[in-house]
Design a protein around this motif. Sequence first.
Motif, PDB file in Angstrom:
ATOM      1  N   THR A 157       2.067  -8.702  -4.004  1.00 50.99           N
ATOM      2  CA  THR A 157       3.181  -8.412  -3.109  1.00 50.99           C
ATOM      3  C   THR A 157       3.243  -9.377  -1.933  1.00 50.99           C
ATOM      4  O   THR A 157       4.312  -9.604  -1.371  1.00 50.99           O
ATOM      5  CB  THR A 157       3.072  -6.969  -2.584  1.00 50.99           C
ATOM      6  OG1 THR A 157       1.770  -6.775  -2.018  1.00 50.99           O
ATOM      7  CG2 THR A 157       3.251  -5.978  -3.721  1.00 50.99           C
TER       8      THR A 157
ATOM      9  N   LEU B  58       5.811 -12.190  -2.489  1.00 53.78           N
ATOM     10  CA  LEU B  58       7.230 -11.917  -2.682  1.00 53.78           C
ATOM     11  C   LEU B  58       8.046 -12.537  -1.547  1.00 53.78           C
ATOM     12  O   LEU B  58       7.608 -12.577  -0.397  1.00 53.78           O
ATOM     13  CB  LEU B  58       7.477 -10.411  -2.748  1.00 53.78           C
ATOM     14  CG  LEU B  58       6.704  -9.632  -3.825  1.00 53.78           C
ATOM     15  CD1 LEU B  58       7.153  -8.173  -3.846  1.00 53.78           C
ATOM     16  CD2 LEU B  58       6.870 -10.261  -5.198  1.00 53.78           C
TER      17      LEU B  58
ATOM     18  N   LEU C  17       3.016   0.464  -2.210  1.00 53.06           N
ATOM     19  CA  LEU C  17       3.705  -0.656  -2.849  1.00 53.06           C
ATOM     20  C   LEU C  17       5.131  -0.773  -2.323  1.00 53.06           C
ATOM     21  O   LEU C  17       5.612  -1.877  -2.040  1.00 53.06           O
ATOM     22  CB  LEU C  17       3.701  -0.455  -4.363  1.00 53.06           C
ATOM     23  CG  LEU C  17       4.322  -1.556  -5.219  1.00 53.06           C
ATOM     24  CD1 LEU C  17       3.611  -2.889  -4.996  1.00 53.06           C
ATOM     25  CD2 LEU C  17       4.269  -1.188  -6.698  1.00 53.06           C
TER      26      LEU C  17
ATOM     27  N   GLU D 183       5.028  -2.295   1.164  1.00 58.97           N
ATOM     28  CA  GLU D 183       4.731  -3.725   1.177  1.00 58.97           C
ATOM     29  C   GLU D 183       5.919  -4.550   0.693  1.00 58.97           C
ATOM     30  O   GLU D 183       6.220  -5.614   1.248  1.00 58.97           O
ATOM     31  CB  GLU D 183       3.497  -3.996   0.308  1.00 58.97           C
ATOM     32  CG  GLU D 183       2.218  -3.390   0.877  1.00 58.97           C
ATOM     33  CD  GLU D 183       1.017  -3.621  -0.023  1.00 58.97           C
ATOM     34  OE1 GLU D 183       1.198  -4.237  -1.093  1.00 58.97           O
ATOM     35  OE2 GLU D 183      -0.089  -3.189   0.342  1.00 58.97           O
ATOM     36  N   VAL D 184       6.605  -4.064  -0.354  1.00 57.04           N
ATOM     37  CA  VAL D 184       7.786  -4.784  -0.837  1.00 57.04           C
ATOM     38  C   VAL D 184       8.878  -4.766   0.222  1.00 57.04           C
ATOM     39  O   VAL D 184       9.546  -5.779   0.466  1.00 57.04           O
ATOM     40  CB  VAL D 184       8.281  -4.154  -2.157  1.00 57.04           C
ATOM     41  CG1 VAL D 184       9.579  -4.815  -2.612  1.00 57.04           C
ATOM     42  CG2 VAL D 184       7.224  -4.295  -3.248  1.00 57.04           C
TER      43      VAL D 184
END
Length: 736
Positions: A200, A203, A230, A233-234
Amino acid sequence: MVSADRVGGLAEPLPDRAHHGVDHTGRAGSGGPGAPEGEGGPHREAARALTIDKIKEQLSNPARLLDSVSLVEEIHRQVSTLRPAGGGGQAAAPIVIMGDVTGDVVGRDSFVGRRGGGVDTAEPVARRVAAPVLASFLAAFVEPGSAGAIRDRLARPGLVLLAGPRGWGKTALGMVLLAERCQGEVYEFEPIEDLLRLPTGALKAGRGYLVTDLPPHVLTAARGADLHRLDEEVTARGARLVLTVAGAGAAAKPCQLPVSDHPEPRALLLAHLGRLLAAERVAELTGQHAVAELIEGSCQEPFEAAALVRLAEELARLDRGVGVTELAQRLTVRSKEELRAWLDEVSSPDRAFLLCVAMFDGLAYGTVVDLAERLDRLTTGRAAARVDGPPHGRQARCERTRTEILRAWSHTPYGRVPTEIVRLRQADHRPWIVDQLWCAGYYGRPALLRWLRELGTHHARPVRGGAGAAVGLLMSREFETFRRAVLEPWAAGDDPAGREAALVALGVAAGDFQLTGAVVRLAHSWSRSGEWQLRRTAARAFGESLGHLVPDTAFEVLGELAGQSDPGGVFAISQSLVELARSADDALLATVVATVESWATSHRAHRRHVGVYGFLQLCADLCRPGEHSAPRLLQWADQGAEPTLALAGLWRRALIDPLVNRPARWVLRWWAQSCEGDTAATTALARLARSVARLPREVEILRRAALTWPDADPPATAAAAAVLDALSSPVRGARP
């Protein structure tokens, strides 16, 4: 998010064949139910079996651990591929996200979430989707009704999990909606086996990322907290990540949006025809009576986007002289009557081969041939002739049996290796073929039951799992026959592999709501048996196989077993508690902790040991050193004073227990490594340490443990400083 480099829970090692299978039921020990629990010689000997050296060996050699994650994966894989998603008057299993996955192959015994084992640890790679590919998706896209809610969610960055039946166009939906929102900046990850390994940190803002056909067992192994993290973090990276998984089961996950409908079949087929042909040619083609009938018949079949796309491509080739009648014969889905007639025509060796392919989806071709020859030998009484050599050939056999050979990757303890697997061309025929070959009397029942019983102790886990799943499926037909002839011999056997197959069978059979009650009562009766093998199989059954269906019964049965003087049962009970806690919400997790606490404070020595050992199992399993966040139990305890006191009391008992105090310090170090880098987590760990240390002895134990954390790998310097600072307040009698 970084990879989870940790050593997993404490478990009993398998003799000789640990890397092939899972047995959380153990082999040693024979104490019966209700045995006295005094301090006499036999019980001292039993206690010696759980020495520090043994536990240290288990913790330091993860390749020999009994990995319950792999068992959970096998149960979910087999339930999702062999239990029909609908029809037959049977409801779908409530404990799984339904759907097929890429089949296991011999040797695929990766040690999920464990250190070592030779598993490939490279991060997944994301590749940009080429503009022509995106253009082809956009040109033929037909929007389902559920697309609106998904489009609204993708208006902001973050994680979106698309769950829906296989073949409903989830990949196309995610691809098109990401392309719309991200101006064509769409990247697709290669297949992944661990969500925690998604890079991540790499990204990019404004880009869309897609993970297609996520295996259900990967999603099942992910905790709700993992998906929330997740998503965070994204979102922090300003990216959009879409995961697609087959099945919409009852166990909804965070960030999950259902794909509740599919595109209109005729519209989708015509859209793909329009992509391939001019509008005039499409109108001319669809105006032909034979073509119109073929399209209408295909649209009446259960929806499968890939089948409609293939039909459009075949129709487009009619320009080159292919006849409509020939095309219809090639594409029309065969009825069950035709399938029965076909099975009657197939030779005995090919029929055995076909049954093996249906049972062991995605198994290595050579292994399938060996299993089929054994079945044919048992049923005919003669050595099976090799029918795949010259002049027949493997491809000829695949044509006769409507199967196909594919290249795939096999995971071994030494890394990934290429292999050839065999699968049915029509995957939805799997359960029907297994059921038909049993009911139609092609095989003598004693021979088939003997063959299934043998497969339960096969050296390869996919074979054992397939045999267990087939037995679980066929128990809907003849419960008592399979219970007496196959299931109980597995469960009561000395071979751990057979007990593993029994667990898979129970999980599959319980997915049929008509059998759930009978299966639960059967496992409960095993827990009161005089045979230690049946008791340990029952202890493991009330983990992942049945525990989430009937949690109250699971805690009752595990409590009864925890009070028995059966040293090997400690491992089975503890592992089932871990499985119950992995995907538990806060309420169920509180029940798990309360159960462990009641055992750890029992006046009965054996139950106390089960409680302390089970607590360490939970602590070890629900944390991942290096992930920069508080372990799940610490997050739960930090919600209030009562959970904190309960967790502190359990840690206090573990740290002073003469049998497990050293492993307890190792697990506490893993907690520190997990918290390192997160200020809130290290602060919570320090508060917990202060609650644990009520006496000078406890302060000294924690202080010495914390002093070793900066030298650990990875180091936990900040966590050590926070805990040492919390312990610095004076306690009478403590060393300066």
